[in-house]
Design a protein around this motif. Structure first.
Motif, PDB file in Angstrom:
ATOM      1  N   ALA A 109      -6.861   8.994 -15.318  1.00 41.14           N
ATOM      2  CA  ALA A 109      -6.511  10.321 -15.839  1.00 41.14           C
ATOM      3  C   ALA A 109      -5.099  10.657 -15.366  1.00 41.14           C
ATOM      4  N   VAL A 110      -4.976  11.138 -14.114  1.00 40.54           N
ATOM      5  CA  VAL A 110      -3.651  11.298 -13.515  1.00 40.54           C
ATOM      6  C   VAL A 110      -3.306  10.010 -12.784  1.00 40.54           C
ATOM      7  N   ALA A 111      -2.066   9.900 -12.316  1.00 41.53           N
ATOM      8  CA  ALA A 111      -1.656   8.750 -11.505  1.00 41.53           C
ATOM      9  C   ALA A 111      -1.804   9.127 -10.037  1.00 41.53           C
ATOM     10  N   SER A 112      -2.520   8.296  -9.277  1.00 43.69           N
ATOM     11  CA  SER A 112      -2.723   8.592  -7.861  1.00 43.69           C
ATOM     12  C   SER A 112      -2.805   7.301  -7.076  1.00 43.69           C
ATOM     13  N   ALA A 113      -2.474   7.388  -5.793  1.00 45.00           N
ATOM     14  CA  ALA A 113      -2.587   6.256  -4.886  1.00 45.00           C
ATOM     15  C   ALA A 113      -2.843   6.804  -3.491  1.00 45.00           C
ATOM     16  N   ALA A 114      -3.503   5.998  -2.654  1.00 41.41           N
ATOM     17  CA  ALA A 114      -3.827   6.445  -1.305  1.00 41.41           C
ATOM     18  C   ALA A 114      -3.964   5.256  -0.377  1.00 41.41           C
ATOM     19  N   GLU A 138       5.755   3.060  -3.612  1.00 39.12           N
ATOM     20  CA  GLU A 138       6.833   2.649  -2.707  1.00 39.12           C
ATOM     21  C   GLU A 138       7.108   3.722  -1.663  1.00 39.12           C
ATOM     22  N   GLN A 139       7.157   4.971  -2.094  1.00 40.51           N
ATOM     23  CA  GLN A 139       7.401   6.073  -1.165  1.00 40.51           C
ATOM     24  C   GLN A 139       6.214   6.269  -0.230  1.00 40.51           C
ATOM     25  N   LEU A 140       5.010   6.099  -0.778  1.00 44.95           N
ATOM     26  CA  LEU A 140       3.792   6.234   0.020  1.00 44.95           C
ATOM     27  C   LEU A 140       3.784   5.252   1.187  1.00 44.95           C
ATOM     28  N   LEU A 141       4.107   3.992   0.905  1.00 43.35           N
ATOM     29  CA  LEU A 141       4.136   2.967   1.943  1.00 43.35           C
ATOM     30  C   LEU A 141       5.247   3.243   2.956  1.00 43.35           C
ATOM     31  N   ALA A 142       6.413   3.667   2.446  1.00 44.97           N
ATOM     32  CA  ALA A 142       7.535   3.945   3.341  1.00 44.97           C
ATOM     33  C   ALA A 142       7.218   5.098   4.289  1.00 44.97           C
ATOM     34  N   ASP A 143       6.617   6.158   3.751  1.00 43.33           N
ATOM     35  CA  ASP A 143       6.292   7.323   4.586  1.00 43.33           C
ATOM     36  C   ASP A 143       5.267   6.963   5.662  1.00 43.33           C
ATOM     37  N   ALA A 144       4.365   6.027   5.334  1.00 39.79           N
ATOM     38  CA  ALA A 144       3.334   5.621   6.295  1.00 39.79           C
ATOM     39  C   ALA A 144       3.806   4.508   7.222  1.00 39.79           C
ATOM     40  N   GLY A 145       4.999   3.969   6.966  1.00 45.30           N
ATOM     41  CA  GLY A 145       5.500   2.863   7.766  1.00 45.30           C
ATOM     42  C   GLY A 145       4.672   1.601   7.607  1.00 45.30           C
ATOM     43  N   VAL A 146       4.224   1.367   6.383  1.00 45.49           N
ATOM     44  CA  VAL A 146       3.315   0.257   6.086  1.00 45.49           C
ATOM     45  C   VAL A 146       3.962  -0.669   5.066  1.00 45.49           C
ATOM     46  N   GLY A 147       3.775  -1.976   5.238  1.00 45.70           N
ATOM     47  CA  GLY A 147       4.227  -2.966   4.270  1.00 45.70           C
ATOM     48  C   GLY A 147       3.056  -3.727   3.688  1.00 45.70           C
ATOM     49  N   GLY A 148       3.354  -4.576   2.725  1.00 39.36           N
ATOM     50  CA  GLY A 148       2.302  -5.346   2.081  1.00 39.36           C
ATOM     51  C   GLY A 148       1.491  -6.199   3.044  1.00 39.36           C
ATOM     52  N   SER A 149       2.138  -6.708   4.090  1.00 35.09           N
ATOM     53  CA  SER A 149       1.437  -7.557   5.052  1.00 35.09           C
ATOM     54  C   SER A 149       0.411  -6.772   5.867  1.00 35.09           C
ATOM     55  N   ASP A 150       0.542  -5.437   5.891  1.00 34.95           N
ATOM     56  CA  ASP A 150      -0.388  -4.603   6.655  1.00 34.95           C
ATOM     57  C   ASP A 150      -1.634  -4.245   5.864  1.00 34.95           C
ATOM     58  N   ILE A 151      -1.574  -4.411   4.546  1.00 39.63           N
ATOM     59  CA  ILE A 151      -2.700  -4.063   3.686  1.00 39.63           C
ATOM     60  C   ILE A 151      -3.759  -5.156   3.770  1.00 39.63           C
ATOM     61  N   ASP A 152      -5.011  -4.758   3.938  1.00 36.99           N
ATOM     62  CA  ASP A 152      -6.108  -5.731   3.974  1.00 36.99           C
ATOM     63  C   ASP A 152      -6.686  -5.999   2.586  1.00 36.99           C
ATOM     64  N   ALA A 153      -6.684  -4.995   1.733  1.00 42.59           N
ATOM     65  CA  ALA A 153      -7.238  -5.156   0.391  1.00 42.59           C
ATOM     66  C   ALA A 153      -6.742  -4.019  -0.486  1.00 42.59           C
ATOM     67  N   LEU A 154      -6.819  -4.233  -1.794  1.00 36.47           N
ATOM     68  CA  LEU A 154      -6.492  -3.196  -2.758  1.00 36.47           C
ATOM     69  C   LEU A 154      -7.736  -2.851  -3.562  1.00 36.47           C
ATOM     70  N   VAL A 155      -7.817  -1.591  -3.974  1.00 35.79           N
ATOM     71  CA  VAL A 155      -8.899  -1.121  -4.838  1.00 35.79           C
ATOM     72  C   VAL A 155      -8.265  -0.381  -6.004  1.00 35.79           C
ATOM     73  N   VAL A 156      -8.728  -0.665  -7.207  1.00 32.69           N
ATOM     74  CA  VAL A 156      -8.175  -0.001  -8.380  1.00 32.69           C
ATOM     75  C   VAL A 156      -9.303   0.594  -9.214  1.00 32.69           C
TER      76      VAL A 156
END
Length: 223
Positions: free
Chosen positions: A10-15, A46-64
């Motif tokens: 519906a809307v665009a969201s990420a968390a 991109e902004q979400l990850l930057a604000d959290a100080g997180v990179g792709g290597s820190d992510i354990d999994a993605l959910v869509v």
């Protein structure tokens, strides 16, 4: 476990959500526009990850969120999630987008034991699914998802923006009359399901009706 959740049904969201319970939100964003997913999603993540100080290597999994939802909106989120999963080498899970609203309902004080989650499908139709809820339990999908006219839905309390659109027909809960699926709740639901050992979906989109786009037929040669 740190999960990046994405939903564009519906809307665009990420968390970014962390832990094995229904808490642990690291960061999130959500738009109000239901038609600008492609423009806002990638910069937003991109902004979400930057604000959290997180990179792709820190992510354990993605959910869509895999819908149901409009073709263009779903494609934006699923394509982005698949790309990030491939680039980062991280597992990707799918979850029905309506589950996000169902969890939000379950955490409220107005939740009914049986209820509907309803979103706008346009063309004077709605996407919907039926859920049951026991004390202290996650909502359980009992029926759906479906696409139909509001007049064809079961006679149960209805939550979500689709219910708000047809409040004169449905038993719409006014506190949830504007609610859309949100990646924050999607990620929390995924964490809880994974912690319980439940299998999630893959990233195949739930398109419940044919696309408006038509493949053009062969052109006739001029004589």
């Amino acid at each position: 476990m740190l999960i990046l959740a994405i939903d564009t049904s519906a809307v665009a969201s990420a968390a970014l959500v962390s832990g094995d319970a229904l808490e642990g939100v690291v960061a999130s964003f959500s738009t109000e526009d239901t038609r600008s997913h492609a423009e806002v999603l990638a910069p937003g993540i991109e902004q979400l990850l930057a604000d959290a100080g997180v990179g792709g290597s820190d992510i354990d999994a993605l959910v869509v969120g895999v819908g149901p939802g409009p073709f263009t909106g779903l494609r934006s989120g699923i394509a982005t999630a698949r790309t990030l999963s491939f680039v980062w080498g991280k597992p990707l899970h799918g979850l029905m987008s309506l589950d996000a609203v169902a969890l939000e309902v379950a955490e409220s004080t107005t939740a009914a034991a049986e209820f509907l989650v309803v979103t706008d499908a346009r063309r004077k139709e709605v996407y919907w699914a039926g859920y049951s809820l026991a004390d202290g339990q996650l909502p359980v999908l009992e029926d759906g998802p479906h696409v139909s006219f509001a007049t064809d839905l079961p006679d149960l309390p209805a939550y979500g923006a689709g219910a708000g659109l047809y409040a004169e027909t449905l038993k719409a809960n006014p506190e949830f009359a504007q609610e859309q699926p949100d990646a924050l709740y999607l990620g929390q639901f995924a964490l809880a399901r994974l912690a319980a050992g439940d299998a999630l979906l893959d990233s195949t989109p739930l398109y419940l009706r044919e696309s408006d786009a038509q493949v053009p037929g062969p052109r006739k040669r001029a004589l």
